[in-house]
Enzyme design. Structure first.
Site, PDB file in Angstrom:
ATOM      1  N   LYS A  20      38.069  29.734 107.520  1.00  0.00           N
ATOM      2  CA  LYS A  20      39.406  30.700 107.704  1.00  0.00           C
ATOM      3  C   LYS A  20      40.368  29.546 106.783  1.00  0.00           C
ATOM      4  O   LYS A  20      41.176  29.793 106.111  1.00  0.00           O
ATOM      5  CB  LYS A  20      39.699  30.472 108.779  1.00  0.00           C
ATOM      6  CG  LYS A  20      38.243  31.329 109.569  1.00  0.00           C
ATOM      7  CD  LYS A  20      38.219  32.490 109.502  1.00  0.00           C
ATOM      8  CE  LYS A  20      37.495  33.312 110.266  1.00  0.00           C
ATOM      9  NZ  LYS A  20      36.306  32.423 110.395  1.00  0.00           N
TER      10      LYS A  20
ATOM     11  N   GLY B 226      35.442  36.207 117.484  1.00  0.00           N
ATOM     12  CA  GLY B 226      36.848  36.232 118.481  1.00  0.00           C
ATOM     13  C   GLY B 226      36.783  35.364 119.051  1.00  0.00           C
ATOM     14  O   GLY B 226      37.403  35.070 120.510  1.00  0.00           O
TER      15      GLY B 226
ATOM     16  N   GLU C 160      48.418  28.290 113.429  1.00  0.00           N
ATOM     17  CA  GLU C 160      48.942  30.061 112.688  1.00  0.00           C
ATOM     18  C   GLU C 160      50.184  30.665 113.410  1.00  0.00           C
ATOM     19  O   GLU C 160      50.188  30.226 114.417  1.00  0.00           O
ATOM     20  CB  GLU C 160      47.902  31.175 111.919  1.00  0.00           C
ATOM     21  CG  GLU C 160      48.603  31.799 111.462  1.00  0.00           C
ATOM     22  CD  GLU C 160      47.116  32.773 110.555  1.00  0.00           C
ATOM     23  OE1 GLU C 160      46.849  32.461 109.975  1.00  0.00           O
ATOM     24  OE2 GLU C 160      46.694  33.602 111.797  1.00  0.00           O
TER      25      GLU C 160
ATOM     26  N   HIS D  78      45.459  45.296 115.213  1.00  0.00           N
ATOM     27  CA  HIS D  78      44.427  44.179 114.123  1.00  0.00           C
ATOM     28  C   HIS D  78      44.021  45.965 113.345  1.00  0.00           C
ATOM     29  O   HIS D  78      43.579  46.367 114.176  1.00  0.00           O
ATOM     30  CB  HIS D  78      43.329  44.078 115.518  1.00  0.00           C
ATOM     31  CG  HIS D  78      42.583  43.618 114.989  1.00  0.00           C
ATOM     32  ND1 HIS D  78      41.422  42.578 114.938  1.00  0.00           N
ATOM     33  CD2 HIS D  78      41.817  42.817 113.574  1.00  0.00           C
ATOM     34  CE1 HIS D  78      40.269  41.828 114.096  1.00  0.00           C
ATOM     35  NE2 HIS D  78      40.749  42.484 112.976  1.00  0.00           N
TER      36      HIS D  78
ATOM     37  N   GLU E 137      42.005  37.205 108.258  1.00  0.00           N
ATOM     38  CA  GLU E 137      40.300  36.928 107.995  1.00  0.00           C
ATOM     39  C   GLU E 137      39.861  37.893 106.839  1.00  0.00           C
ATOM     40  O   GLU E 137      39.862  38.760 106.760  1.00  0.00           O
ATOM     41  CB  GLU E 137      39.328  35.950 109.136  1.00  0.00           C
ATOM     42  CG  GLU E 137      39.265  37.163 109.760  1.00  0.00           C
ATOM     43  CD  GLU E 137      39.207  36.038 111.068  1.00  0.00           C
ATOM     44  OE1 GLU E 137      39.149  35.423 111.908  1.00  0.00           O
ATOM     45  OE2 GLU E 137      37.599  37.042 112.021  1.00  0.00           O
TER      46      GLU E 137
ATOM     47  N   ARG F 157      29.757  40.555 105.673  1.00  0.00           N
ATOM     48  CA  ARG F 157      29.069  40.987 106.910  1.00  0.00           C
ATOM     49  C   ARG F 157      29.142  42.067 106.918  1.00  0.00           C
ATOM     50  O   ARG F 157      30.559  43.013 106.905  1.00  0.00           O
ATOM     51  CB  ARG F 157      28.699  40.237 107.546  1.00  0.00           C
ATOM     52  CG  ARG F 157      29.816  40.121 108.900  1.00  0.00           C
ATOM     53  CD  ARG F 157      29.094  39.510 109.770  1.00  0.00           C
ATOM     54  NE  ARG F 157      30.260  38.691 110.707  1.00  0.00           N
ATOM     55  CZ  ARG F 157      30.833  39.664 111.588  1.00  0.00           C
ATOM     56  NH1 ARG F 157      30.916  41.240 111.515  1.00  0.00           N
ATOM     57  NH2 ARG F 157      31.755  39.599 111.812  1.00  0.00           N
TER      58      ARG F 157
ATOM     59  N   VAL G 265      30.203  45.807 113.366  1.00  0.00           N
ATOM     60  CA  VAL G 265      29.515  46.463 114.275  1.00  0.00           C
ATOM     61  C   VAL G 265      29.782  47.579 114.944  1.00  0.00           C
ATOM     62  O   VAL G 265      29.254  49.190 114.447  1.00  0.00           O
ATOM     63  CB  VAL G 265      29.934  45.860 115.445  1.00  0.00           C
ATOM     64  CG1 VAL G 265      29.490  46.693 116.845  1.00  0.00           C
ATOM     65  CG2 VAL G 265      29.443  44.595 116.084  1.00  0.00           C
TER      66      VAL G 265
ATOM     67  N   ARG H  66      31.942  50.494 122.179  1.00  0.00           N
ATOM     68  CA  ARG H  66      30.894  49.991 122.697  1.00  0.00           C
ATOM     69  C   ARG H  66      30.699  49.993 123.902  1.00  0.00           C
ATOM     70  O   ARG H  66      31.065  49.679 124.841  1.00  0.00           O
ATOM     71  CB  ARG H  66      31.086  48.283 122.147  1.00  0.00           C
ATOM     72  CG  ARG H  66      31.813  47.804 120.812  1.00  0.00           C
ATOM     73  CD  ARG H  66      31.830  46.729 120.071  1.00  0.00           C
ATOM     74  NE  ARG H  66      32.522  46.461 119.135  1.00  0.00           N
ATOM     75  CZ  ARG H  66      32.070  45.272 118.511  1.00  0.00           C
ATOM     76  NH1 ARG H  66      32.100  44.113 118.560  1.00  0.00           N
ATOM     77  NH2 ARG H  66      33.506  45.065 117.427  1.00  0.00           N
TER      78      ARG H  66
END
Length: 449
Positions: A116, A165, A200, A208, A288, A292, A295, A338
């Site tokens: 990061k 997270g 930060e 988000h 960030e 990949r 989910v 989820r």
């Protein structure tokens, strides 16, 4: 195209990759731990190799066993899914040394994207808006306190190698910063094997927003719109939707362009996301980059019509992107819940066990990604996810109505089993969420019944 591909993962993402392989004419190979011998992904694959006992570190995270399975089965490529080895540059290097294609970004790019602090420096140089903070690891508590005073409280302490997270702590004053700094360093070393942290400025209650990108080997980079992932617990996502109800058309174009610029700056290849924090005035900040598949990728698949897993595989083969940015067309609205074996009443504590009944919903606009069926075991050794429930509609209201109907249809039973179904139903009935006004502090402020 590859002839044989090994999936170095388990659960619903392994099933998802197997299905993409079938459609591309690839023979899928599964790996499994002793705890997963009777899992759906093992049944669906052409071949399956046991790679160790139940503990992830002795199976799904055990690189020699995974590579050995690939070599033994004649796999030309490995898809890592998400989690486990998906963002491990060392694993990608070992794949290359054994003549196996790793489906993901190159190891050096993965290393940069996964660190990061490095990513912050790259994005600052690329001209992206980055929150005040450090671009180097903070070496001592005294240095952390000095930096905290300079950038102003609240601050967030983040593990340089963190993700999902984990490795995050917020401090609102110097006293809290002392604890946050020491605990985050200790936890980062234990979880990621890397104790470096950076600081930060922390935003209270932003949104988000993550932008889905695709990049090939020929310099082509596109974005496929954004997903709003603001409903979270402990910085981990619970509900995702796209497009974000918070973005105007102009701001959506700006954040998409910024994500493409970020991917170009870091030399990205494959499917990934660029993550942003969005304030109420429309100002967004780079947070960030994730190297990949995510989910929540079905949300983007539902509104774009693009098979992201197939796109990953085609890029890894060496094919150029089939789409230009001008060809991307986003239609309707999609939302993902989820469904986890967790008890929301006990701070989402996992409730592993056996599913004695499993009935997924169906009907217009509904998709269920799952590895479960009646008598499936939700293992205490791994993630507690049972299924991902996705609803699409021509507009947000329709998608929400379909999701409510699907949640009502879904049946999951088992001794001692608790799930997040009722929790999701409570969120979807909350007027703040219904108005599209949920922020990352939504659960703190609006804890659904």
């Amino acid at each position: 195209m590859f002839e044989r591909l090994l999936i170095a993962n388990r659960g619903e993402i392994a099933v998802r990759v197997i299905r993409a392989c079938r459609e591309l004419g690839i023979s899928p190979i599964a790996v499994y731990s002793a705890a997963d011998a009777d899992s759906l992904h093992v049944e669906l694959a052409d071949d399956a190799v046991c790679i160790g006992p139940a503990a992830a570190k002795a199976s799904y995270l055990h690189i020699p066993n995974v590579i050995g399975a690939a070599v033994k089965s004649g796999a030309q490529a490995i898809h890592p899914g998400y989690g486990f080895l998906s963002e491990d540059p060392y694993f990608a290097e070992i794949c290359a040394e054994n003549g196996i294609v790793f489906i993901g970004p190159p190891p050096d790019v993965m290393e940069s994207a996964g660190d990061k602090a490095i990513t912050r420096r790259v994005m600052i140089e690329a001209g992206l808006p980055v929150l005040p903070g450090t671009s180097e690891a903070v070496a001592s508590l005294d240095e952390a306190l000095t930096i905290g005073g300079r950038i102003g409280y609240p601050v967030v302490v983040k593990a340089a190698a963190g993700g999902g997270g984990r490795g995050i702590a917020v401090a609102r004053d110097p006293h809290q910063l002392r604890t946050a700094y020491l605990e985050t360093r200790r936890n980062a070393q234990a979880i990621f094997g890397d104790g470096r942290v950076y600081l930060e400025r922390f935003l209270d209650g932003p949104r988000h927003i993550e932008v889905q990108i695709l990049a090939d080997d020929y310099g082509n980079v596109i974005h496929l719109g954004e997903r709003d992932c603001s409903v979270q617990r402990r910085h981990q996502k619970l509900i995702e939707e796209g497009p974000s109800p918070a973005l105007t058309a102009d701001r959506r174009a700006e954040i998409g362009t910024a994500a493409v610029r970020a991917a170009e700056a870091i030399g990205y290849r494959g499917a990934g996301t660029v993550e942003f924090l969005l304030e109420d005035d429309g100002q967004f900040w780079f947070m960030e980059m994730n190297g990949r598949i995510q989910v929540e990728h079905p949300v983007t698949e539902a509104i774009s019509g693009v098979d992201l897993v197939a796109a990953q595989i085609r890029i890894a083969v060496g094919e150029p992107l089939a789409l230009t940015q001008e060809m991307v067309s986003l239609t309707g609205h999609a939302i993902e819940c989820r469904i986890n074996a967790e008890d929301p009443g006990r701070d989402f504590a996992p409730t592993p066990g056996v599913l004695t009944a499993y009935r997924p919903p169906d009907g217009p606009g509904i998709r269920v990604d799952s590895h479960c069926r009646p008598d499936a075991r939700i293992s205490p050794h791994y993630d507690s996810m049972i299924a991902k429930l996705i609803a699409w509609g021509p507009d947000r209201d329709t998608a929400l109505r379909r999701m409510r109907r699907a949640l009502d249809e879904m049946r999951l039973d088992g001794p001692g089993l608790r799930t997040t179904i009722d929790f999701h139903r409570g969120v979807l009935d909350d007027p703040v969420f219904c108005r599209g006004e949920a922020h990352t502090d939504f659960l703190t402020r609006r804890r659904p019944a």
